[in-house]
Design a protein around this motif. Sequence first.
Motif, mmCIF file in Angstrom:
data_model
loop_
_atom_site.group_PDB
_atom_site.id
_atom_site.type_symbol
_atom_site.label_atom_id
_atom_site.label_comp_id
_atom_site.label_asym_id
_atom_site.label_seq_id
_atom_site.Cartn_x
_atom_site.Cartn_y
_atom_site.Cartn_z
ATOM 1 N N TYR A 155 0.893 -1.028 -0.027
ATOM 2 C CA TYR A 155 0.141 0.194 -0.049
ATOM 3 C C TYR A 155 0.831 1.265 0.004
ATOM 4 O O TYR A 155 0.958 1.895 0.947
ATOM 5 N N GLY A 156 1.576 1.576 -1.040
ATOM 6 C CA GLY A 156 2.146 2.863 -1.290
ATOM 7 C C GLY A 156 1.690 3.889 -2.150
ATOM 8 O O GLY A 156 1.242 3.358 -3.243
ATOM 9 N N ILE A 157 1.384 4.848 -1.649
ATOM 10 C CA ILE A 157 0.481 5.869 -2.435
ATOM 11 C C ILE A 157 1.321 7.124 -2.962
ATOM 12 O O ILE A 157 0.859 8.079 -3.595
ATOM 13 N N LEU A 158 2.647 6.797 -3.083
ATOM 14 C CA LEU A 158 3.587 7.924 -3.800
ATOM 15 C C LEU A 158 2.938 8.076 -5.071
ATOM 16 O O LEU A 158 3.212 9.417 -5.717
ATOM 17 N N PRO A 159 2.821 7.218 -5.847
ATOM 18 C CA PRO A 159 2.434 7.084 -7.226
ATOM 19 C C PRO A 159 1.303 8.213 -7.327
ATOM 20 O O PRO A 159 1.182 9.104 -8.327
ATOM 21 N N PHE A 160 0.234 8.191 -6.541
ATOM 22 C CA PHE A 160 -1.064 8.695 -6.579
ATOM 23 C C PHE A 160 -0.774 10.344 -6.279
ATOM 24 O O PHE A 160 -1.141 11.084 -6.944
ATOM 25 N N ILE A 161 0.175 10.469 -5.243
ATOM 26 C CA ILE A 161 0.275 11.755 -4.787
ATOM 27 C C ILE A 161 0.907 12.659 -5.749
ATOM 28 O O ILE A 161 0.765 13.606 -6.067
ATOM 29 N N LEU A 162 2.182 11.813 -6.362
ATOM 30 C CA LEU A 162 2.923 12.649 -7.455
ATOM 31 C C LEU A 162 1.901 12.801 -8.589
ATOM 32 O O LEU A 162 2.179 13.946 -9.158
ATOM 33 N N THR A 163 1.219 11.977 -8.921
ATOM 34 C CA THR A 163 0.219 12.160 -10.209
ATOM 35 C C THR A 163 -0.636 13.182 -9.992
ATOM 36 O O THR A 163 -0.686 14.117 -10.874
ATOM 37 N N SER A 164 -1.173 13.562 -8.677
ATOM 38 C CA SER A 164 -2.122 14.600 -8.427
ATOM 39 C C SER A 164 -1.472 15.773 -8.335
ATOM 40 O O SER A 164 -1.686 16.771 -9.033
ATOM 41 N N VAL A 165 -0.032 15.913 -7.967
ATOM 42 C CA VAL A 165 0.750 17.138 -8.051
ATOM 43 C C VAL A 165 1.079 17.505 -9.621
ATOM 44 O O VAL A 165 0.807 18.481 -9.860
ATOM 45 N N TYR A 166 1.731 16.347 -10.259
ATOM 46 C CA TYR A 166 1.913 16.877 -11.650
ATOM 47 C C TYR A 166 0.887 17.134 -12.330
ATOM 48 O O TYR A 166 0.742 18.246 -13.083
ATOM 49 N N GLY A 167 -0.284 16.469 -12.183
ATOM 50 C CA GLY A 167 -1.514 16.814 -13.048
ATOM 51 C C GLY A 167 -1.934 17.985 -12.977
ATOM 52 O O GLY A 167 -2.193 18.742 -13.698
ATOM 53 N N THR A 168 -2.236 18.566 -11.484
ATOM 54 C CA THR A 168 -2.477 19.873 -11.319
ATOM 55 C C THR A 168 -1.507 20.948 -11.693
ATOM 56 O O THR A 168 -2.002 21.979 -11.993
#
Lengths: 288, 280
Positions: free
Chosen positions: A65-78
């Motif tokens: 359960y690592g969510i770094l990919p989701f966090i970075l995606t949200s940051v980059y996407g935004t």
Amino acid sequence: MKRVASFIEKTMSAIFTVCGFLAVGFVVLITGFLIVSGLPAIGKIGIVEFLFGRVWASTASHPSYGILPFILTSVYGTAGAIILGVPLGLLCAIFIAKMASKRVGVAVRSAVDLLSGIPSVVYGLVGMIIIVPFVRETFNLPDGANLFSAIIVLAVMILPSVISVSETAIRAVPKEYEEASLALGATKTETVFKVIVPSAKSGILTSVVLGIGRSVGEAMAVMMVSGNVANMPSLFKSVRFLTTAVASEMSYSSGLQREALFSIALVLFVFILIINLVLNLVVKKESE
Amino acid sequence: MKRFLAVLMTALTVTACLAGCGETTNEIATGAAKTVLSGTVTTDGSTSMEKVIGFLSEAYMEENSKVKVTYNPTGSGSGIQAVMEGRCDIGLSSRNLKAEEAQALTGTVVAIDGIAVIVNPDNPVGDLTVEQIGAIYRGEITNWSEVGGNDGPIVLIGREAASGTRDGFESITKTEDLCKYTQELTSTGDVVQTVASNPNAIGYASLASVKESVKAVSVEGVVPSNKTIQNGEYKIQRNFVFVTKKNGEMSAACENFFNFVISGEADEWIIAAGAVPVAR
């Protein structure tokens, strides 16, 4: 007669108070719920592993359960949506406020208002049917559902809030500034970029923060165009956002997986909280 | 007054406990013409069967309004365990019973889940083996030319992690936790739409939801259809099984529900839920 009037006054004031506190109550309830249901899983998984783990495999036989990919995606996407959407929105606002004739201005304005009323699932649908194949063919990729398509959709979605807040800020710049600049021999373009935009700076900043909030919280539209695979983000790779991570797995989840989804929601909530705090600071500075 | 409340509370707790333990209360009120069944039928198990059991229980409860059919989505293994320990009336399993399980339990196939492998209609590939499909999804075969198609990268479309269709597909093709998906979509409709719009895509979906906008490939020469799924020729399929105790007694309501499901009366609901009824 007077007594009746005062009774009505009192009742109404009680109703207003109740409604006021009701809204606060919802916020407290949601916050409390998210914290209570989101914290246990973070404790079980370990905060470092949860926030900085690079692998999300919630249903594997050895779940991770690592969510770094989701966090970075949200940051980059935004960030991408802001980079594309803010200049476009700002120039549009300048056009409406300063350049366009009254009739054209009104027409463009109402089109922008209409844009803000379109449900996000429609953005997603249009993105899925038009933007995804377009990106695939233009960049000669095997598949067009990736971060780039999501950024395009998000950039369009933040336009209305960027445009309307910036426009208000631009209109609020005193006419004397503009006239003085023109009288000193500056061209209209110079006046816009050197006088009006700097004077409306804090209002424009507010619009950017609003845009960030809108784009971080968007789920439906990006779910339909981003491909939804929990990869570490890259512009032309299929990615999953914080919001879509919760939305795509919630319906069937159970046990620790479900708790971890609540934890993701908690992280998202903290993000939005920070954005709101920044917004308040900006607005406060503006009023000073 | 206080004492009355205490008695009431105790009574309520006892009732709630009885209901919660999955005990079924059957009152068979013999009317003039027919018996009115009432009680609770508890089912527990496979999340893949959620849709089928949802359609079946809704259809059944419409006819028998006094009977409540409940469903607890836990997974096939947990469902079998639950019926073994008497915690539910019917266990739901999306795999056949193992030999040691079959000693104490009876498995009745109520429906078949046929999973079609779909490609874009423009794709010349029309037939694949189960091994090829597995290799494609594991990322060992990455170009359509390796399986007799045009030169082009294979785009793998799948479902989200908790999907029953994904679970079924991956267990049959031996690709569990190994799939290198390009897209994980949250509905069958999205999968069909995406495969229809990308000439290099491959995806999977319940046979019932395959539309003309995509092409279902034949697997080892067998075209997926209700008939080839029923006679077992089509490979990518699995059974939806009702698991009951061998020597346990079923309540009247439970037996009635069971019979409704296996009688053929319920076939239209099984089809509506995207599964294939068994041949009778």
